[in-house]
Design an enzyme around this catalytic site. Structure first.
Site, PDB file in Angstrom:
ATOM      1  N   SER A 104      37.533   7.627  85.348  1.00 19.87           N
ATOM      2  CA  SER A 104      36.161   7.686  84.837  1.00 19.87           C
ATOM      3  C   SER A 104      35.232   6.733  85.572  1.00 19.87           C
ATOM      4  CB  SER A 104      36.149   7.348  83.345  1.00 19.87           C
ATOM      5  OG  SER A 104      36.481   5.989  83.129  1.00 19.87           O
ATOM      6  N   THR A 144      28.974   3.583  76.416  1.00 20.19           N
ATOM      7  CA  THR A 144      29.742   4.636  77.067  1.00 20.19           C
ATOM      8  C   THR A 144      29.659   5.870  76.173  1.00 20.19           C
ATOM      9  OG1 THR A 144      31.806   3.985  75.975  1.00 20.19           O
ATOM     10  CG2 THR A 144      31.364   3.000  78.102  1.00 20.19           C
ATOM     11  N   GLY A 145      29.965   7.018  76.747  1.00 20.34           N
ATOM     12  CA  GLY A 145      29.871   8.244  75.964  1.00 20.34           C
ATOM     13  C   GLY A 145      28.744   9.126  76.475  1.00 20.34           C
ATOM     14  N   THR A 167      33.623   5.362  81.280  1.00 19.10           N
ATOM     15  CA  THR A 167      32.723   4.420  81.928  1.00 19.10           C
ATOM     16  C   THR A 167      33.276   3.051  81.606  1.00 19.10           C
ATOM     17  OG1 THR A 167      30.764   5.818  81.588  1.00 19.10           O
ATOM     18  CG2 THR A 167      30.342   3.473  81.756  1.00 19.10           C
ATOM     19  N   ARG A 173      23.235  15.110  88.782  1.00 23.31           N
ATOM     20  CA  ARG A 173      23.041  14.691  87.391  1.00 23.31           C
ATOM     21  C   ARG A 173      23.230  13.170  87.289  1.00 23.31           C
ATOM     22  NH1 ARG A 173      26.353  11.698  83.527  1.00 23.31           N
ATOM     23  NH2 ARG A 173      25.775  12.359  81.448  1.00 23.31           N
ATOM     24  N   THR A 209      30.230   3.832  86.418  1.00 22.32           N
ATOM     25  CA  THR A 209      30.857   5.084  85.981  1.00 22.32           C
ATOM     26  C   THR A 209      30.869   6.138  87.072  1.00 22.32           C
ATOM     27  OG1 THR A 209      30.780   6.752  84.214  1.00 22.32           O
ATOM     28  CG2 THR A 209      28.677   6.121  85.156  1.00 22.32           C
TER      29      THR A 209
HETATM   30  N1  ASP Z   1      27.783   7.493  79.763  1.00 24.11           N
HETATM   31  C1  ASP Z   1      28.366   8.124  80.919  1.00 24.11           C
HETATM   32  C2  ASP Z   1      27.443   9.172  81.405  1.00 24.11           C
HETATM   33  O1  ASP Z   1      26.849   9.861  80.616  1.00 24.11           O
HETATM   34  C3  ASP Z   1      29.679   8.766  80.677  1.00 24.11           C
HETATM   35  C4  ASP Z   1      30.607   8.091  79.730  1.00 24.11           C
HETATM   36  O2  ASP Z   1      30.459   6.942  79.411  1.00 24.11           O
HETATM   37  O3  ASP Z   1      31.555   8.716  79.286  1.00 24.11           O
HETATM   38  O4  ASP Z   1      27.348   9.343  82.598  1.00 24.11           O
END
Ligand code: ASP
Length: 351
Positions: A79, A249-250, A198, A226, A216
């Protein structure tokens, strides 16, 4: 949670600090603070490294970057950095940002290809340009100008995962035209969750200064170009050196439309604890989440977002929207002045 001891190192410091903010005085230790760090669950090694460096007298920013570099370099964390899952074309594109509390500066890179330590490049954007964010080809050229070497960031394992996705491909991020009646229903990400991941790390150093980093490879199999929340100051991370620091994160899109990390810091400024502040932004995200394709039948978000925060007093905490996404009990990493360990985080919705 943590006591803090302040003292004037030398008699002259009073007069000096009246003229300059104490945090930017070079090499003058006017405050001694117990070091604290928080990060996402994948940050045990990163937090340990950051704390070791802070104990050695390093600034929090240098420490957290050195910490997350371990995860960026790790081919087994798919990730972040080297071995991160690629975009839909099979190309790894990295996002990262850093923020330095004492000087309130920030630097970031987005959609950076072929450089495995985007957090180091983000720091150079902060220190060696008059800008905050460089993207794509420009970010790569800037990194190369500073001596970074290009390398293939795809490992055999991340390529295999991408290939399996491409062969089956029932999900991607392209949407049909918006239909007011259904509010986009029919593209339920719940039915085919995509891997995210991330690392965020915030730390409080011996001078009482706070800095943070988020790095990330972003959403797996994303549309090329993106950019998520991670490299966006205020969305994926934020520091106010007088208040605290937060990062996330997320699902990045949720943080981009809620300016989440700056909100967490503002909630702490209003007097909320780090954990309460993290829960508050989770509630805000859920309240703002209107699209049917992003909601479960009961109206809750069908995605997760996690927040990590610490404040100037050395208190820390974390929270996420839900523990209901089959990923096990949500955890985060923290060093509380004594030990680094994984801890369960608070959540808004219980399974
Ligand atoms: N926040 C990160 C993103 O949207 C991805 C993640 O943390 O899972 O790129």
């Amino acid at each position: 949670m943590t006591t803090r001891r302040s003292f004037l190192k030398q008699a002259g410091a009073v007069a000096v600090t009246a003229a300059f903010p104490k945090q930017v005085l070079p090499n003058t230790l006017v405050t001694e603070t117990i070091p604290i760090a928080v990060s996402s669950a994948n940050g045990v090694a990163a937090v340990s490294k950051a704390i070791e460096m802070i104990r050695g007298g390093k600034d929090a920013l240098e420490a957290v970057i050195a910490g997350v570099n371990i995860v960026e370099d790790d081919p087994n964390d798919n990730s972040v950095g080297y071995g991160g899952l690629p975009n839909e074309d099979g190309v790894v594109e990295l996002d990262a940002a850093v923020m330095h509390g004492p000087t309130h500066r920030a630097g970031a890179v987005a959609s950076l290809r072929n450089i495995k330590n985007p957090s180091k490049v983000a720091r150079l954007v902060m220190e060696r340009t008059d800008h905050v964010l460089l993207v794509g080809e420009g970010a790569l050229r800037f990194a190369k100008a500073h001596g970074f070497k290009e390398e293939d960031l795809l490992t055999d394992s991340s390529r295999e995962i991408w290939l399996r996705w491409k062969e089956k491909r029932t999900d991607d991020d392209w949407l049909p035209e918006y239909d007011e009646k259904t509010r986009g229903i029919g593209r339920l990400i719940e039915s085919h969750p995509r891997q995210t991941g991330t690392i965020h790390c915030s730390a409080l150093d011996l001078r009482g200064n706070i800095s943070c980093v988020t790095t990330t490879s972003g959403l797996s199999f994303k549309i090329p170009g993106r950019v998520g929340d991670s490299p966006i100051i205020g969305a994926g991370l934020y520091v106010d050196n007088e208040v605290g620091s937060a990062g996330s994160t997320g699902r990045g899109e949720a943080n981009l439309v809620n300016c989440s990390s700056v909100m967490v810091v503002e909630f702490m400024r209003q007097g909320k604890s780090p954990e309460q502040a993290c829960l508050e932004i989770c509630k805000r995200i859920a309240d703002h989440n209107k699209m049917a394709r992003l909601r479960m039948d009961d109206g809750r978000p069908n995605f997760n977002v996690k927040f990590y925060a610490l404040n100037k007093k050395g208190e820390f905490g974390a929270a996420c929207i839900t523990n209901d996404l089959k990923e096990g009990e949500p955890m985060y990493t923290a060093h509380d002045g004594k030990t680094t360990k994984l801890r369960p985080m608070a959540y808004l919705y219980k399974k």
